[in-house]
Scaffold this active site. Structure first.
Site, short mmCIF file in Angstrom:
data_model
loop_
_atom_site.label_atom_id
_atom_site.label_comp_id
_atom_site.label_asym_id
_atom_site.label_seq_id
_atom_site.Cartn_x
_atom_site.Cartn_y
_atom_site.Cartn_z
N ASP A 17 0.89 -1.28 -0.07
CA ASP A 17 0.00 -0.01 0.11
C ASP A 17 0.74 1.21 0.09
O ASP A 17 2.02 1.36 -0.67
CB ASP A 17 -1.14 0.04 1.25
N HIS A 44 -3.94 6.20 3.60
CA HIS A 44 -4.54 5.24 3.17
C HIS A 44 -4.02 3.80 3.72
O HIS A 44 -4.57 2.92 4.38
CB HIS A 44 -4.52 5.12 1.70
N SER A 52 -11.54 -1.11 -0.14
CA SER A 52 -10.05 -0.96 0.50
C SER A 52 -10.17 -1.10 1.88
O SER A 52 -9.23 -1.71 2.51
CB SER A 52 -9.65 0.31 0.16
#
Length: 610
Positions: free
Chosen positions: A134, A167, A458
Site C-alpha cells: 500500500d 490510506h 479497500s
C-alpha cells in the site's frame, strides 16, 4: 459433497420513538368515523394541514408548528374519535462502533463485531505475518506493536514507515492495531506485518511493482498478502507472481473495486487472489462495491463454451462503509459528545474546540433565541441550512451546537464553503434524539486525531486479511487455500439466496470459521473441487440442423446413472457414460449441472448462451 454453511442467529431490528413537545415533523394521526372522513379532512385542510396518509378509519396529517393540544383544540369535531402523535419509527444499525474518543480510550469498530473477530483470540505465538502492499505505515501512530513490523520501499516511494497519504496506515490498523486500551483494535491485534510501500506521490504504481512486491512478501516470510488496490487489465507477470505465492501455501487478498459496476479489477480478478466486496453495518452491500461476473467464455462464434468460476468474482464481503481505523498522527478530525455524562455517537461537522454546559433546545433554529445564551444548542435538522442553524445558535450566545438527524442514522455534513461560525458543531443520530432532548447538560469536542473514517472495498479487504490471520493463527497446519475455503464455507449468506455476484458467499464470520476448522480439520470434510463436489463438467454449445445443441461431458460421477439439470430443472436421467447432447430451438443462457442420481453430489454449473 456440497459445503453446508453454518447459520447465524437473526438479529432483531429495534425501533425507537422520538420524544418532543410537539410530534415528530408536527405530524398527527386522526382516528375518525370512515363515513365522515371527508368532512374531517376538509376541516384539516382549512387549518393548512398537509395530508400524509389516508388509511381505513384514520388519516395522518402534518400541522406546521402545532402541538398536540393545539391540534385537538382546533380539530374539535364530533366525528373525530382520537388524535395522537404520529411517532417516528426507524431501524437501528445491526452493528455499531464503540462510542467514545479513540485518543483517550480503545474503541472497537463495528466490523469486528459483525465478523465475530472479538469472539476469537489471536494466537500471537503462531508466527502469522501479513504483508501489506500500500502507501506505507506511518510510524507516528503509536497504536501498533512496532517491534513486530518490518518493511520495504519500492523505487521512488520513500521510506515505508512514512506515509504516502493516510490510506496505508488506515488499512494496517484494520488488520493489526494493538489491543492496548487506546485507539482502535484490529482484527488480529498485534499480528506481525511487513509493509511494502508501492504508491508514489500521485497515489499509483504499476503491475510490475506488485509482482516485485509479491517476491518481497515471500522473502519476508509472510503468510498473507493484503492489497487494497486495483486497476483494469490483466498482466501475466503479475498473475504468475501471486499464483506462485498461493501455490506455496499462502493467501492473497485484494479489493473488488469501488466503481459500483460489474467491471473486473486486477489483481483481485486473478483466480489465485481472493476478491473482497464491501458491506455496511446493516449487512447491506455497499453501493460502490464492484460485482464482476463469475462466468468465463471460451471459443468463437456459435461454438462458445461458458463456465462458472467463483475465483474470479467476489468471494466474500466485510465491513467497508465508514470504517474507523488508524491515521498518521493528527491527520484526521474527530468529534466526541456526551449528555448528562453518557457518551453518544457523533460526527465532526465544523470548527475545532470544546463546549461544555447546559443544553437548550432550539427546535430547527430558524431564528435567534436568547434562551441559548451560554448553553449548548440542541437543534433538529430541517427547513434551513446547517450553517444558518449554527449561526443562529452562536448569534444567540450559544457555545456549541448538536444537530440531530431527521432520518435514521448519523448526521454527516459540513457548514458549507463559506463558514462564518466559530463554535464547535457536531452531528447526532435520530436514534439518540429523545435522550439528547431530555438531557440537561452536554459536552462536545472537535479536534485533530490519529483515528478517522474511510469507506471502500479497500477497507473491507484488510478486514478479511486480518480475519484470515486471526483464524489461521489457531490452525497453523492449514494452507492459505484451506483458510480461504473455510471463510467462504462459513460466511453468512446475504443478498440473493446462495452464492451471488455482490456478496459472493456472504459476510465473513471468524468464530464460525474457527469452529468449522476445529470440527472438520483443514479440508473441512470437503472433497475438492469445493465449488462443485466430486463431478467435473464441461459444456459446449453450437448450432446444427436448425437447432441449438449443447454437448455435455463429465467425469467423477459414482452412480450408474446421472441426473442432468438445465436452469435448475431436471431434464433427464441418463447412463453415466460421460456424455449427453441436449437440443432445443429457444435462445438465451442455459446453465447445466450433472449430479449422481438422486443425490446432491453435483458438478459445478456450466453455462452456454445462444
Amino acid at each position: 459433497m456440497k459445503i453446508s454453511k453454518f447459520t447465524n442467529s437473526i438479529l432483531a431490528i429495534a425501533v425507537t420513538t422520538a420524544f418532543s413537545a410537539q410530534a415528530a415533523d408536527d405530524r398527527y394521526i386522526i382516528k375518525v368515523d370512515e363515513s365522515k372522513k371527508g368532512i374531517v379532512k376538509a376541516l384539516a385542510k382549512k387549518l393548512n394541514a398537509e395530508l400524509k396518509i389516508d388509511g381505513k378509519g384514520f388519516f395522518a396529517a402534518s400541522f406546521k408548528g402545532k402541538t398536540l393540544a393545539e391540534v385537538k383544540g382546533l380539530m374539535n369535531n364530533p366525528h373525530i374519535q382520537m388524535i395522537e402523535e404520529d411517532q417516528r419509527r426507524s431501524a437501528s444499525s445491526l452493528y455499531n462502533d464503540d462510542v467514545g474518543n479513540a485518543m483517550t480510550q480503545q474503541l472497537t469498530p463495528y466490523a469486528v463485531y459483525q465478523s465475530q473477530a472479538n469472539q476469537v483470540v489471536f494466537n500471537n505465538a503462531s508466527g502469522m505475518k501479513v504483508c501489506v502492499i500500500d502507501s506505507g505505515l506511518d510510524r507516528s501512530n503509536t497504536d501498533f506493536i512496532w517491534n513486530n513490523i518490518t518493511g520495504d520501499n519500492d523505487s521512488g516511494t520513500g521510506n515505508w514507515d512514512e506515509h504516502g497519504g493516510p490510506h496505508g496506515t488506515h488499512v494496517a490498523g484494520t488488520i493489526g492495531a494493538a489491543d492496548n486500551n487506546i485507539g482502535v483494535v484490529g482484527m488480529a491485534p498485534g499480528v506481525d506485518m511487513h509493509i511494502i510501500k508501492v504508491f508514489n506521490a500521485a497515489g499509483w504504481g504499476y503491475s510490475s511493482d506488485l509482482a516485485f512486491a509479491a517476491d518481497k512478501c515471500s522473502a519476508a516470510g509472510a503468510n498473507i498478502i493484503s492489497m487494497s488496490l486495483g486497476g483494469g487489465g490483466a498482466n501475466s507477470t503479475e498473475e504468475n507472481a501471486f499464483k506462485a505465492f498461493t501455490d506455496a501455501g499462502g493467501l492473497v487478498v485484494a479489493a473488488a473495486g469501488n466503481d459500483g459496476n460489474n467491471v473486473r479489477s486486477y489483481p483481485a480478478g486473478y483466480p489465485s487472489v481472493m476478491m473482497i466486496g464491501a458491506n455496511d453495518a446493516d449487512n447491506n452491500i455497499a453501493d460502490f462495491s464492484q460485482f464482476p461476473s463469475c462466468t468465463v467464455s471460451t471459443g468463437r462464434g456459435k461454438k462458445v463454451t461458458t463456465t462458472t468460476d467463483e475465483t474470479i468474482c467476489v468471494e466474500v464481503t466485510a465491513g467497508g462503509v465508514d470504517t474507523l481505523s488508524t491515521y498518521p498522527a493528527g491527520l484526521a478530525t474527530s468529534a466526541s459528545m456526551s449528555a448528562d455524562g453518557t457518551a453518544y455517537a457523533s460526527s465532526s461537522m465544523e470548527n475545532t474546540g470544546n463546549a461544555s454546559g447546559n443544553t437548550y433546545y432550539m427546535g430547527t433554529a430558524e431564528a435567534t433565541d436568547s434562551g441559548a445564551n451560554g448553553n449548548v444548542c440542541v437543534i433538529d435538522r430541517g427547513v434551513i441550512s446547517f450553517h444558518d442553524k449554527v449561526q443562529n445558535c452562536e448569534n444567540s450566545g450559544g457555545i456549541g451546537a448538536i444537530l440531530i438527524n431527521n432520518e435514521a442514522g448519523m448526521l454527516y455534513g459540513t457548514l458549507g464553503d463559506i463558514n462564518a461560525t466559530t463554535i464547535p458543531a457536531v452531528g447526532a443520530t435520530l436514534e439518540d434524539r429523545s435522550a439528547l432532548l431530555a438531557a440537561t447538560t452536554a459536552n462536545i469536542s472537535i479536534g485533530a486525531t490519529d483515528y478517522g473514517f474511510m469507506s471502500g472495498t479497500s477497507m473491507a479487504t484488510p478486514a478479511v486479511s486480518g480475519i484470515a490471520a486471526l483464524v489461521w493463527s489457531n490452525h497453523n497446519e492449514c494452507t492459505g487455500t484451506e483458510i480461504r475455503e473455510a471463510l467462504k464455507a462459513t460466511a453468512e449468506d446475504n443478498g440473493a439466496a446462495g452464492h451471488d455476484v455482490y456478496f459472493g458467499h456472504g459476510i465473513v464470520k471468524a468464530a464460525t470459521a474457527d469452529a468449522y476448522l476445529t470440527a472438520n480439520g483443514c479440508s473441512g470434510g470437503v472433497t475438492p473441487p469445493p465449488a462443485g463436489g466430486d463431478i467435473s463438467l464441461m459444456a459446449n454449445g453450437y448450432f446444427a440442423k436448425g437447432k441449438n445443441k449443447v454437448d455435455l461431458s463429465w467425469s467423477g460421477a459414482s452412480t450408474s446413472s446421472v441426473d442432468i439439470f438445465r436452469n435448475g430443472a431436471l431434464i433427464t436421467t441418463t447412463s453415466n457414460d460421460g456424455a449427453f447432447t441436449d437440443s432445443f430451438r429457444t435462445s438465451g443462457t442455459f446453465t447445466y449441472k450433472v449430479c449422481d442420481q438422486g443425490t446432491t453430489n453435483c458438478s459445478t454449473e456450466a453455462s452456454v448462451s445462444f
